[in-house]
Design an enzyme around this catalytic site. Structure first.
Site, mmCIF file in Angstrom:
data_model
loop_
_atom_site.group_PDB
_atom_site.id
_atom_site.type_symbol
_atom_site.label_atom_id
_atom_site.label_comp_id
_atom_site.label_asym_id
_atom_site.label_seq_id
_atom_site.Cartn_x
_atom_site.Cartn_y
_atom_site.Cartn_z
ATOM 1 N N HIS A 139 0.873 -1.175 0.000
ATOM 2 C CA HIS A 139 0.000 0.000 0.000
ATOM 3 C C HIS A 139 0.917 1.233 0.000
ATOM 4 O O HIS A 139 2.048 1.172 0.496
ATOM 5 C CB HIS A 139 -0.833 -0.047 1.277
ATOM 6 C CG HIS A 139 -1.863 1.021 1.430
ATOM 7 N ND1 HIS A 139 -1.554 2.291 1.853
ATOM 8 C CD2 HIS A 139 -3.193 1.011 1.236
ATOM 9 C CE1 HIS A 139 -2.666 3.013 1.918
ATOM 10 N NE2 HIS A 139 -3.676 2.265 1.539
ATOM 11 N N ASP A 216 3.152 -4.549 7.984
ATOM 12 C CA ASP A 216 1.940 -3.747 7.844
ATOM 13 C C ASP A 216 0.756 -4.694 8.026
ATOM 14 O O ASP A 216 0.417 -5.470 7.136
ATOM 15 C CB ASP A 216 1.929 -3.093 6.452
ATOM 16 C CG ASP A 216 0.602 -2.408 6.136
ATOM 17 O OD1 ASP A 216 -0.360 -2.568 6.906
ATOM 18 O OD2 ASP A 216 0.531 -1.720 5.092
ATOM 19 N N GLN A 219 -4.497 -5.108 7.047
ATOM 20 C CA GLN A 219 -5.537 -6.004 6.522
ATOM 21 C C GLN A 219 -5.492 -7.393 7.146
ATOM 22 O O GLN A 219 -6.340 -8.223 6.832
ATOM 23 C CB GLN A 219 -5.404 -6.136 4.992
ATOM 24 C CG GLN A 219 -5.570 -4.850 4.227
ATOM 25 C CD GLN A 219 -7.009 -4.311 4.241
ATOM 26 O OE1 GLN A 219 -7.948 -4.981 4.667
ATOM 27 N NE2 GLN A 219 -7.189 -3.089 3.775
ATOM 28 N N LYS A 242 -10.365 -0.736 10.631
ATOM 29 C CA LYS A 242 -10.585 -1.896 9.748
ATOM 30 C C LYS A 242 -10.970 -3.132 10.543
ATOM 31 O O LYS A 242 -11.305 -4.162 9.978
ATOM 32 C CB LYS A 242 -9.324 -2.177 8.930
ATOM 33 C CG LYS A 242 -8.991 -1.052 7.947
ATOM 34 C CD LYS A 242 -7.878 -1.465 7.030
ATOM 35 C CE LYS A 242 -7.216 -0.300 6.332
ATOM 36 N NZ LYS A 242 -8.036 0.351 5.321
ATOM 37 N N CYS A 380 -5.008 2.575 -3.474
ATOM 38 C CA CYS A 380 -3.779 3.136 -2.888
ATOM 39 C C CYS A 380 -2.627 2.138 -3.006
ATOM 40 O O CYS A 380 -1.781 2.024 -2.096
ATOM 41 C CB CYS A 380 -3.971 3.553 -1.434
ATOM 42 S SG CYS A 380 -5.273 4.757 -1.212
HETATM 43 N N1 C6P Z 1 -6.295 0.586 2.932
HETATM 44 C C1 C6P Z 1 -8.147 0.259 1.423
HETATM 45 O O1 C6P Z 1 -9.236 0.572 0.915
HETATM 46 P P1 C6P Z 1 -4.829 3.783 7.315
HETATM 47 O O2 C6P Z 1 -5.415 4.643 6.249
HETATM 48 O O3 C6P Z 1 -3.606 4.406 7.944
HETATM 49 O O4 C6P Z 1 -5.831 3.293 8.315
HETATM 50 O O5 C6P Z 1 -4.347 2.442 6.572
HETATM 51 C C2 C6P Z 1 -3.470 2.504 5.480
HETATM 52 C C3 C6P Z 1 -3.253 1.137 4.923
HETATM 53 C C4 C6P Z 1 -2.002 0.564 5.065
HETATM 54 N N2 C6P Z 1 -1.769 -0.674 4.632
HETATM 55 C C5 C6P Z 1 -2.718 -1.414 4.033
HETATM 56 C C6 C6P Z 1 -2.408 -2.802 3.591
HETATM 57 C C7 C6P Z 1 -4.003 -0.872 3.860
HETATM 58 O O6 C6P Z 1 -4.937 -1.608 3.261
HETATM 59 C C8 C6P Z 1 -4.268 0.445 4.286
HETATM 60 C C9 C6P Z 1 -5.605 1.079 4.036
HETATM 61 C C10 C6P Z 1 -7.632 1.028 2.606
HETATM 62 O O7 C6P Z 1 -7.482 -0.677 0.981
HETATM 63 C C11 C6P Z 1 -7.763 2.494 2.403
HETATM 64 S S1 C6P Z 1 -6.686 3.089 1.144
#
Ligand code: C6P
Length: 422
Positions: A139, A216, A219, A242, A380
């Site tokens: 991401h 990370d 997910q 999430k 993203c």
């Molecule tokens: N992905 C998606 O629709 P934040 O925004 O900080 O809570 O998470 C960022 C992030 C980082 N790593 C991974 C693997 C992610 O999936 C995400 C967030 C969302 O896939 C919003 S772009």
């Protein structure tokens, strides 16, 4: 020892409710509404999950009854708020099996957690010519912060490639290491492809070179049980929103010995022991990394989400979601002209697809008219799209509250798109 016994009793006593997605749905008020005259089918949990009443109520109760700032006041409300905030930290520690509360830093989310590590670790430990390994399926949150450090220091990024199924090539990964490698930062579950990466094995490989690993977990945390000691990761980042918790709060887990040596990320109140105009002494970890008034209600909500999830056997939820994903994948693959993007052997939650020449944004918009909420776009993760030479995908993502009825509605929506474009 007595504390450990009490905690293990506390942790197991949570597992008391057998998992049933239909009754689970009843806990999520937002799922029970019509969208464009059709009952909502929410298949966008990878972007953000819906919230159970337990989380909504915990946050409302906190604001109604216990709200105050933390760590600052001698009055009762401030003590209560501090207890709730620090109680949330302990709940996170138990949830991911960290060794102690000092290893749990509250952040705004995964993005801020990764920025914290890249800035703080990068400042003193990454120099010109050093190398940082990330993967082809990151991401942007796990690419851009490392690029920024690269640009500040003159370091280089090395990228672990993936195959056409969306699986990282571990043999290629092994070849990327050398004496200049200073950090590995890798996604546990890809948000664009659903691939579950073999992070435990990858961490072992990195450690054989004495290289720390940031995982990370944005997910993975909502879909599988996480044990940071078993993984032996050095850093682990995730977001509450999430995993059925609120927005604006997330976690950076870091091994105590590493957090101790990192400089603070931001300066301000609460992260100091003493300040004069000449010199500031920083607070202990984790407070050293939590400058300013934190997201107290967010922490309360995150604890409620952890308590909510901990009622169930997380492995049972993982099995259920995996079966749902598998059956949805088999059914969508029956459509001529539908291509699933991401066919890894190990996947969680995410079903990314292309449908004939229909642009994913059109798919998403037409689905919405049918009450089916999905995400369409690059998620993203533009380098993933570049790897597959596509601009975007349509992405359905599954959670504990989705059912086979939702899969039926997804299939109906695909049929409708094909009808519209026939
Ligand atoms: N992905 C998606 O629709 P934040 O925004 O900080 O809570 O998470 C960022 C992030 C980082 N790593 C991974 C693997 C992610 O999936 C995400 C967030 C969302 O896939 C919003 S772009």
């Amino acid at each position: 020892m007595a504390r450990e016994i009490m905690e293990s009793v506390h942790a197991t006593s949570h597992v008391q409710r057998s998992f049933d997605p239909v009754t689970v749905r009843a806990d999520f008020p937002a799922l029970h509404q019509d969208v464009h005259g059709k009952p909502l089918v929410y298949l966008d949990t990878a972007a953000s999950s819906q919230k159970p009443n337990a989380v909504i109520d915990a946050m409302t109760d906190f604001y109604r009854n216990d709200y105050s700032n933390v760590h600052r006041g001698v009055h009762l409300l401030s003590q209560r708020a501090t207890d709730l905030y620090e109680g949330a930290r302990s709940a996170v520690r138990r949830f991911i099996n960290a060794r102690n509360d000092r290893e749990i830093v509250f952040t705004r989310g995964t993005t801020e957690a990764i920025n914290l590590v890249s800035r703080s670790y990068g400042r003193d430990h990454i120099k010109e010519g050093d190398e940082i390994i990330i993967s082809a399926m990151e991401h942007h949150a796990n690419i851009v912060p490392w690029q920024m450090i690269r640009d500040m220091t003159g370091a280089n990024l090395r990228i672990i490639p993936m195959n056409d199924d969306g699986e990282l090539l571990i043999d290629e990964y092994k070849k990327l290491f050398n004496d200049r490698t200073k950090m590995v930062a890798v996604v546990h579950v890809s948000n664009a492809l659903g691939t579950i990466n073999p992070v435990k094995e990858m961490i072992e490989i990195a450690h054989s070179w004495d290289v720390p690993v940031l995982v990370d977990g944005a997910q993975s945390t909502p879909h599988m049980s996480i044990d940071v000691q078993d993984l032996d990761c050095d850093f682990f980042a995730f977001s509450a929103h999430k995993m059925y918790g609120p927005t604006g709060i997330g976690v950076l887990y870091g091994k105590e010995e590493l957090l101790e040596i990192l400089p603070p990320y931001q300066g301000g109140g609460d992260m100091i022991l003493s300040v004069t105009f000449e010199k500031t002494l920083y607070n202990e970890i984790p407070n050293k990394f939590e400058a300013g008034t934190p997201n107290i209600a967010g922490a309360v909500g995150l604890k409620a989400a952890i308590d909510y999830l901990s009622q169930f056997d997380l492995d049972e939820i993982a099995r259920y979601e995996s079966e749902l994903l598998q059956s949805a994948t088999e059914r969508v693959k029956e459509f001529t002209g539908l291509t699933v993007v991401g066919n890894a052997a190990q996947k969680a939650s995410v079903l990314s697809f292309l449908l004939c020449a229909v642009h994913p944004h059109d798919i998403g918009t037409i689905f919405d008219q049918k009450g089916v909420a999905i995400r369409a776009g690059h998620h993203c993760a533009q380098p993933v799209m570049q790897r597959f030479s596509i601009p975007a995908t349509a992405r359905a993502s599954f959670a504990m509250y989705n059912t086979t009825d939702d899969v039926d509605r997804l299939i109906d929506a695909i049929e409708y798109v094909l009808e519209v474009f026939s």
